[in-house]
Design a protein around this motif. Structure first.
Motif, PDB file in Angstrom:
ATOM      1  N   PHE A 265      40.283  61.665  52.171  1.00 12.87           N
ATOM      2  CA  PHE A 265      40.325  61.771  53.631  1.00 12.87           C
ATOM      3  C   PHE A 265      41.495  62.654  54.075  1.00 12.87           C
ATOM      4  O   PHE A 265      41.337  63.560  54.906  1.00 12.87           O
ATOM      5  N   ASN A 266      42.664  62.395  53.553  1.00 12.85           N
ATOM      6  CA  ASN A 266      43.847  63.141  53.971  1.00 12.85           C
ATOM      7  C   ASN A 266      43.769  64.613  53.603  1.00 12.85           C
ATOM      8  O   ASN A 266      44.203  65.483  54.366  1.00 12.85           O
ATOM      9  N   SER A 267      43.207  64.917  52.432  1.00  8.17           N
ATOM     10  CA  SER A 267      43.065  66.320  52.033  1.00  8.17           C
ATOM     11  C   SER A 267      42.087  67.044  52.948  1.00  8.17           C
ATOM     12  O   SER A 267      42.329  68.181  53.371  1.00  8.17           O
ATOM     13  N   THR A 268      40.977  66.388  53.267  1.00  8.00           N
ATOM     14  CA  THR A 268      39.998  67.001  54.170  1.00  8.00           C
ATOM     15  C   THR A 268      40.601  67.220  55.552  1.00  8.00           C
ATOM     16  O   THR A 268      40.405  68.269  56.177  1.00  8.00           O
ATOM     17  N   LYS A 269      41.354  66.245  56.023  1.00  8.26           N
ATOM     18  CA  LYS A 269      42.013  66.383  57.315  1.00  8.26           C
ATOM     19  C   LYS A 269      42.970  67.567  57.303  1.00  8.26           C
ATOM     20  O   LYS A 269      43.011  68.366  58.262  1.00  8.26           O
ATOM     21  N   GLN A 270      43.751  67.722  56.231  1.00  6.16           N
ATOM     22  CA  GLN A 270      44.678  68.850  56.119  1.00  6.16           C
ATOM     23  C   GLN A 270      43.929  70.178  56.099  1.00  6.16           C
ATOM     24  O   GLN A 270      44.370  71.169  56.701  1.00  6.16           O
TER      25      GLN A 270
ATOM     26  N   ASP B 220      34.866  65.945  51.485  1.00  8.05           N
ATOM     27  CA  ASP B 220      35.104  66.868  50.367  1.00  8.05           C
ATOM     28  C   ASP B 220      35.097  68.311  50.862  1.00  8.05           C
ATOM     29  O   ASP B 220      34.778  69.233  50.128  1.00  8.05           O
ATOM     30  N   VAL B 221      35.482  68.511  52.140  1.00  4.86           N
ATOM     31  CA  VAL B 221      35.323  69.808  52.786  1.00  4.86           C
ATOM     32  C   VAL B 221      36.600  70.639  52.699  1.00  4.86           C
ATOM     33  O   VAL B 221      37.707  70.134  52.886  1.00  4.86           O
ATOM     34  N   ASN B 222      36.387  71.912  52.432  1.00  3.46           N
ATOM     35  CA  ASN B 222      37.462  72.894  52.484  1.00  3.46           C
ATOM     36  C   ASN B 222      36.942  74.107  53.247  1.00  3.46           C
ATOM     37  O   ASN B 222      35.752  74.160  53.598  1.00  3.46           O
TER      38      ASN B 222
END
Length: 721
Positions: free
Chosen positions: A503-508, A577-579
């Motif tokens: 979650f945190n990586s996707t938010k970033q 899992d979005v970038n």
């Protein structure tokens, strides 16, 4: 035999239409047309509406049959006949009604008959022949008024096809989710039903069903059932029950509704897969193509994923097809073949809610006047389309909802012997099994909003005389309403853990591509142990179901809750899992400016209401529309098409409320269990394509991802997709 010769005369009466009747007499002459299963008033209407071509009729009360005669017959014989009536509409009617008719036989026996003057007023054309209207408040006649699905004999689980038995006032229903055919009386609403076929588990044996869809009954009472997933048409004897095995009539790919010509027992079956209609002659195989079958298309010898069929053997002797993805009703003559070109008799003006349009029509039937009654699915209405008319009229529904005066994707429409209107008001939902998908319906808005289990309700609209009905169907906006641009759109990240690295990586990643632009929230995925997820399914199918339910909950409940003041506000949904691609590749520091411009495009905002920020395996046609956002050195190109993946999407509140209903209305193939496939199937069949923001981005290399967003499976592998 008692008889008399006289000459029919037609004069202009000036003061009105003169109708008179002579009981227990009939006319012998050249019959223009015969009608069956009609009332005396319906026959009189046929005569009045002929504009002078017909001026005389015989009505036989015993079998509700009438014979119509041409006006220009110069010499007619009147013959006595018990339980019948001779009815006239012309100046001679006055003479016959006010004077005695003397009939003489060869043996010089004389009898005298006095006529009855029925009407001397032009009001007859309004009182008897005006189009009927119906109460706008529906009554539940079977199933749970509280919205509870089930498998008891007083509940339903996703019915589709219906057949009305007018002799016994019974309704026969394909109870799709329970894999059975039920029969119940309409004399006692909310009665207990009887199983007349199936109810032996899930399968394709001759005493089982996987997804019974359409039903029909022939002149001897034999039952015909189409099974959508088994690809079969099965016939059952008239006295069948749950222990009865049927006879395989033939195989049809993804068969939907069925119609039986009860004069010949010819059985017509729609193939949604083949975009065709097949006929089993006399109710026996092999199947013969009678409409479509020339590939999927919109030419007059083609169909596009049709669903409904109706053979009108009573009045027009013609075949009608609900050509669903072409948003039109097609008519074919008796004896049509694969080479026959049909004619468009309703719709055909693109998808929409205007009076001359249809949007995903599901079924059609015809009355004695030749008027069509159409279950207009996405428009949530029943349309009446008069013969040779260019526009339809909404007679029931027109607004989306589950209240008693609203419809939610009506699929089938029937009349009972009292001319009451029966329809289903429902929306598809899915139950995932390991090897198949069964589809069911519900009407409870509360249950729908939270994506819970399914409720069934049948609606009966009582016929009554009412003022003209206001068509409240939503209108397609040709010009953009004046709405201020929104700030900080809501963005939801679907995740299993709001504190997780995912979650945190996707938010970033979102913040990097769109710094301080979104109001980001965490939305918990549906647990695999949730009661809505089929416990018997494999883990992969459970994950698909979890993902689907999360999107449905967001679309239909959460997003509208945050957009109550503006139905054209955008919200965004991301999987965890979005970038995003590097905006510097198109000379940008971030994607905010082109996205804001993209969101305000009138076509996207007021018509499409949905777009992808990234898509997998897209397909575009040569007519695909393109939006170009110009930058200093490079352009950001956005094309329209369809594909897979829902990892990053934008949707308006208006679209979100109805999107799942639209998607699920186009029943997917049996193996298409994920929401990705559901949406792709919808786009193909409805011909509704959507834009992808930045299709000139193709990253990571070697994958099928296009657009500014992609699934970063080098770092994550989504647990919910």
């Amino acid at each position: 035999m008692f008889c008399i010769f006289f000459v029919l005369l037609v004069f202009s009466t000036g003061g009105g239409i003169f109708i008179s009747k002579i009981d227990n007499n009939i006319l012998i002459g050249n019959i223009s047309e015969s009608l069956w299963n009609v009332t005396q008033n319906q026959c009189i209407c046929e005569m009045i509406q002929s504009n002078g071509i017909i001026s005389t009729l015989n009505y036989f009360a015993t079998n509700q049959t009438c014979q119509l005669f041409y006006t220009n017959d110069s010499s007619i014989i009147i013959e006595s006949n018990v339980n019948s009536s001779l009815i006239f509409m012309n100046q001679s009617a006055i003479f016959i009604a006010q004077n005695q008719i003397t009939s003489t036989t060869a043996s010089t026996t004389t009898t005298t008959t006095t006529g009855e003057l029925l009407i001397i007023s032009q009001v007859i054309g309004k009182r008897l022949c005006s189009q009927p209207t119906w109460s706008q408040t529906a009554t539940t006649i079977f199933g749970s008024p509280a919205g509870i699905n089930g498998s008891t004999l007083s509940l339903l689980y996703g019915p589709i096809g219906m057949y009305y038995d007018d002799t016994n006032n019974m309704l026969i229903v394909a109870d799709t989710g329970n894999q059975r055919i039920l029969q119940f009386s309409l004399n006692n609403p909310l009665s207990v039903a009887t199983v007349i076929a199936g109810s032996n588990g899930y399968g394709c044996s001759m005493n089982q069903f996987e997804a019974p869809d359409g039903i029909g009954v022939d002149s001897s009472g034999q039952l015909y059932v189409t099974d959508y997933f088994c690809g079969q048409v099965v016939r059952f004897p008239s006295n069948s029950n749950s222990t009865t095995s049927g006879t395989l009539l033939g195989s049809v790919a993804l068969p939907t509704l069925v119609s039986v010509n009860r004069l010949t027992n010819d059985t017509y079956v729609v193939s949604n897969n083949d975009s065709a209609v097949y006929k089993f002659v006399g109710g026996n195989g092999p199947a013969v193509l009678v409409a479509g079958g020339n590939g999927n298309g919109n030419a007059l010898n083609q169909l596009s994923y049709p669903v409904g069929v109706y053979y009108d053997y009573l009045y027009t002797n013609s075949l009608y097809v609900a050509d669903t993805s072409n948003n039109r009703i097609m008519k074919y003559p008796s004896g049509s073949t694969i080479g026959t070109y049909g004619i468009v008799v309703a719709g055909g003006n693109g998808p929409g809610s205007e009076a001359n349009q249809l949007n995903n029509p599901r079924s059609v039937l015809v009355d004695s006047s030749g008027a069509l009654y159409i279950a207009d699915g996405i428009n949530n209405r029943i349309q009446r389309w008069l013969q040779n008319a260019t526009n339809g009229t909404t007679i029931v529904g027109g607004t989306l909802g589950t209240a008693a005066n609203q419809l939610y994707f009506p699929e089938t429409v029937l009349f009972d012997k009292y001319n009451n209107l029966l329809t289903t008001s429902c929306i598809y939902h899915l139950k995932f099994n390991e090897m198949s998908v069964t589809q069911s319906k519900r009407t409870s808005i509360k249950l729908f909003l939270v994506g819970l289990s399914i409720t069934i309700i049948y609606l009966l609209f009582n016929r009554k005389t009412m003022p003209s009905i206001i068509n409240t169907a939503p209108k397609i906006l040709n010009t953009a309403p004046t709405i201020h641009s929104q700030s900080k759109p809501k963005a939801f990240i679907i995740t299993a853990n709001c504190s997780s690295i995912r979650f945190n990586s996707t938010k970033q990643n979102i913040e990097r591509a769109f710094p301080n632009f979104f109001n980001i929230s965490c939305f918990l995925a549906i647990s695999l142990n949730d009661s809505r997820v089929d416990a018997s399914s494999a883990v992969l199918f459970k994950k698909w179901m979890s993902n689907l339910l999360a999107f449905v909950d967001l679309w239909t409940y959460e997003i509208p809750k945050y957009s109550e003041n503006n139905e054209y506000e955008w919200s965004f949904v991301f999987e965890d899992d979005v970038n995003f691609c590097d905006p510097s590749l198109v000379s940008l520091k971030n994607f905010i400016k082109p996205l804001k411009e993209f969101m305000e495009r009138p076509q996207l905002k007021f018509q499409d209401g949905f777009f992808y920020l990234g898509i997998c395996g897209p397909e575009y046609n040569n007519q695909s529309q393109i939006i170009i956002s110009e930058n200093t050195n490079n352009n950001l190109i956005s094309r329209k098409g369809y594909g897979f993946c829902l990892h990053a999407t934008g949707i308006t509140a208006k679209r979100s409320k109805i999107f799942w209903g639209e998607i699920s209305s186009y029943r997917p193939n049996a193996n298409d269990k994920s929401l990705d496939y559901q949406l792709r199937e919808y786009s193909i069949k409805s011909k509704k394509h959507f834009y992808t923001f930045g299709t000139n981005f193709h990253y990571p290399p070697g994958t099928g991802h296009f657009g500014v967003a992609f699934q970063d499976r080098g770092k994550f592998w989504s647990s919910i997709s």
